[in-house]
Motif scaffolding. Structure first.
Motif, PDB file in Angstrom:
ATOM      1  N   ASP A 104       0.861  -1.184   0.000  1.00  0.00           N
ATOM      2  CA  ASP A 104       0.000   0.000   0.000  1.00  0.00           C
ATOM      3  C   ASP A 104       0.901   1.240   0.000  1.00  0.00           C
ATOM      4  O   ASP A 104       1.527   1.564   1.014  1.00  0.00           O
ATOM      5  N   LEU A 105       0.976   1.896  -1.172  1.00  0.00           N
ATOM      6  CA  LEU A 105       1.883   3.044  -1.329  1.00  0.00           C
ATOM      7  C   LEU A 105       1.265   4.309  -0.749  1.00  0.00           C
ATOM      8  O   LEU A 105       0.142   4.684  -1.104  1.00  0.00           O
ATOM      9  N   GLY A 106       2.000   4.947   0.147  1.00  0.00           N
ATOM     10  CA  GLY A 106       1.540   6.223   0.705  1.00  0.00           C
ATOM     11  C   GLY A 106       2.434   7.364   0.257  1.00  0.00           C
ATOM     12  O   GLY A 106       3.592   7.144  -0.126  1.00  0.00           O
ATOM     13  N   THR A 107       1.891   8.578   0.265  1.00  0.00           N
ATOM     14  CA  THR A 107       2.699   9.757  -0.022  1.00  0.00           C
ATOM     15  C   THR A 107       2.431  10.804   1.056  1.00  0.00           C
ATOM     16  O   THR A 107       1.330  10.862   1.605  1.00  0.00           O
ATOM     17  N   ALA A 108       3.434  11.609   1.328  1.00  0.00           N
ATOM     18  CA  ALA A 108       3.270  12.704   2.292  1.00  0.00           C
ATOM     19  C   ALA A 108       4.256  13.805   1.939  1.00  0.00           C
ATOM     20  O   ALA A 108       5.213  13.567   1.183  1.00  0.00           O
ATOM     21  N   THR A 109       4.027  14.996   2.477  1.00  0.00           N
ATOM     22  CA  THR A 109       5.013  16.056   2.286  1.00  0.00           C
ATOM     23  C   THR A 109       6.295  15.637   3.003  1.00  0.00           C
ATOM     24  O   THR A 109       6.275  14.786   3.906  1.00  0.00           O
ATOM     25  N   LEU A 110       7.391  16.227   2.595  1.00  0.00           N
ATOM     26  CA  LEU A 110       8.704  15.860   3.129  1.00  0.00           C
ATOM     27  C   LEU A 110       8.819  16.236   4.603  1.00  0.00           C
ATOM     28  O   LEU A 110       8.304  17.282   5.021  1.00  0.00           O
ATOM     29  N   PRO A 111       9.500  15.410   5.392  1.00  0.00           N
ATOM     30  CA  PRO A 111       9.735  15.777   6.788  1.00  0.00           C
ATOM     31  C   PRO A 111      10.449  17.131   6.865  1.00  0.00           C
ATOM     32  O   PRO A 111      11.364  17.411   6.090  1.00  0.00           O
ATOM     33  N   GLY A 112       9.994  17.964   7.789  1.00  0.00           N
ATOM     34  CA  GLY A 112      10.582  19.302   7.923  1.00  0.00           C
ATOM     35  C   GLY A 112      11.613  19.365   9.028  1.00  0.00           C
ATOM     36  O   GLY A 112      11.809  18.392   9.774  1.00  0.00           O
ATOM     37  N   LYS A 113      12.263  20.502   9.147  1.00  0.00           N
ATOM     38  CA  LYS A 113      13.218  20.717  10.239  1.00  0.00           C
ATOM     39  C   LYS A 113      12.481  20.523  11.572  1.00  0.00           C
ATOM     40  O   LYS A 113      13.005  19.935  12.505  1.00  0.00           O
ATOM     41  N   THR A 114      11.236  21.045  11.638  1.00  0.00           N
ATOM     42  CA  THR A 114      10.331  20.733  12.744  1.00  0.00           C
ATOM     43  C   THR A 114       9.022  20.264  12.100  1.00  0.00           C
ATOM     44  O   THR A 114       8.885  20.321  10.878  1.00  0.00           O
TER      45      THR A 114
END
Ligand code: FGO
Length: 420
Positions: A276-286
């Motif tokens: 099950d492929l998920g997508t999300a915005t990139l991890p941030g500094k916080t």
């Protein structure tokens, strides 16, 4: 308009079950009878991006009634494309149009080969200024953004569920989750290509900048720390370098948990994933804000050597491909960010996003994105100098500091004209 849109959809996305003539063959036919043929040299090697481009071209040519045609000419990958264009300048056999990165435009301008967009009578109103401004050199716009991507985070939702893990939103959470899952699986779950693209996300998100007071700096403190971070990830067993092919071609080589990769990879990831492929915005500094994606993908440029008829045809084609509707169709078929701001409000997109959150991820991430420097030598630098340094450090052949110090020296020699 509505009918032709349905047709594109059937050609590009939902029509797999229906036998359709190959777009490539349709174009051959269209061009066989045309009086004016405008070639478009591109760097798409296959899959959804190449198919979606061909579908747009079929539709455009159809609307022209057969006397003129745009003809896509695949030239290998992006780097093969720029190599072939440089040879074409030397031989005096240049196409009407080509795909070009911002640094390619700077290089081709040194040969005075590119037409400013203003001379084509194109209206760029409504296009995302992030993309348009990047093609400006000395105040003139030279490219029409066409297939622009941003990096996003891909993840294996089955694996996250197995460990009851949340989708990480900060770098600290990302590392903690990647470590926990890698320990559980006894194999590194963050897959990354040790190249300038992957590095750019980590570098930009940690506050890095390649240009410092107008000088190109590869061995900054943030640069060295970024590379040390990736090398440590490999040593600590949570990061797995992929040195052959795309990540989506390497799912079988271990347990894929995460990657930080181009949005244009979506269709390739989707068809290769057995999870099950998920997508999300990139991890941030916080966790407060996503990390910064590298903008990749290309612009379309028109060459000065094209004759008046080809130029006019190219201008019409460019006008067509940047319409909100064309960009909406091309975007959902491929994972490229629609370059027209109006595409996001197009009912096609708003409806599509409701059922396909991956496309919403891309639209959100596009607000947090950065470019590499658009200097003429950058392509050579990003592959042969910076990319090489990253690979050497990740594979343990040099320390991050030594690798980047050597890269800095190479860049200074190159830019001083001592090696070329
Ligand atoms: C690719 C390359 C450059 C420059 C960045 C530059 C040159 C990077 C990176 C080196 O259009 P994008 O986002 O994605 C490409 C798209 C069409 O081929 O699909 C991606 N793809 C293709 C096949 C597949 O199996 N999986 C997959 O993800 C493909 O990457 O562009 C991203 C990858 C790279 O080519 O290795 O842009 N890049 N800046 N290349 N020449 N010059 O300045």
């Amino acid at each position: 308009m509505k009918r032709s849109f349905t047709l594109w959809l059937s050609l590009g996305i939902v029509g797999l079950a229906v036998a359709q003539p190959k777009a490539e063959d349709v174009i051959k036919e269209q061009c066989a009878k045309a009086e004016v043929v405008a070639e478009l040299w591109h760097g798409f090697t296959g899959g959804a991006p190449k198919a979606a481009l061909e579908n747009l071209i079929v539709e455009f040519n159809r609307g022209k009634g057969g006397t003129v045609c745009v003809k896509p000419v695949p030239q290998g990958n992006y780097r093969d494309l720029s190599t072939k264009l440089k040879a074409a300048f030397a031989a005096g056999k240049v196409p009407a149009m080509a795909q070009a990165f911002e640094n390619n435009i700077a290089l081709y301008l040194e040969a005075d080969a590119v037409l400013p967009v203003s001379s084509l009578g194109l209206d760029l109103k409504g296009l995302n200024p992030l993309f348009v401004n990047a093609t400006k050199i000395k105040g003139q716009v030279y490219g029409v953004p066409f297939n622009k991507s941003v990096q996003i985070m891909y993840y294996n939702n089955d694996l996250l569920k197995k460990y009851g893990a949340k989708v990480p939103t900060s770098i600290d959470e990302f590392v903690a989750t990647a470590k926990r899952l890698s320990e559980g699986e006894k194999t590194p779950v963050y897959f990354f290509v040790p190249d300038a693209s992957t590095y750019a996300y980590w570098f930009f998100t940690r506050g890095g900048n390649y240009l410092q007071n107008g000088k190109l700096v590869l061995n900054s403190k943030v640069g060295v720390e970024t590379l040390e971070f990736l090398v440590q990830g490999v040593k600590d067993g949570w990061a797995k370098p992929i040195t052959q092919g795309f990540i989506n071609q390497n799912f079988g080589s271990g347990t894929f948990g995460f990657s930080t990769d181009t949005s244009a990879g979506y269709s390739f990831y989707k068809s290769a994933a057995r999870f099950d492929l998920g997508t999300a915005t990139l991890p941030g500094k916080t966790s407060k804000q996503p990390g910064y994606a590298l903008v990749q993908g290309t612009n379309l440029i028109v060459f000065k050597q094209a004759d008046a008829k080809e130029r006019a045809l190219a201008a019409e084609f460019l006008k067509f491909v940047i319409t909100p509707r064309a960009q909406a169709v091309f975007g959902v078929a491929t994972g490229y960010v629609p370059v027209h701001l109006g595409a996001g409000a197009d009912p096609t997109v708003t409806r599509y996003v409701k059922e396909n959150p991956w496309f919403g991820t891309i639209l959100t991430q596009s607000r947090f994105a950065r470019y590499e420097p658009a200097i003429a030598e950058w392509e050579q630098i990003r592959f042969d100098i910076l990319g090489q340094a990253i690979k050497e450090a990740v594979l343990g052949q040099a320390t991050p500091k030594a690798a980047l110090d050597k890269a800095q020296k190479q860049v200074e020699d190159l830019l001083a004209g001592r090696t070329r």
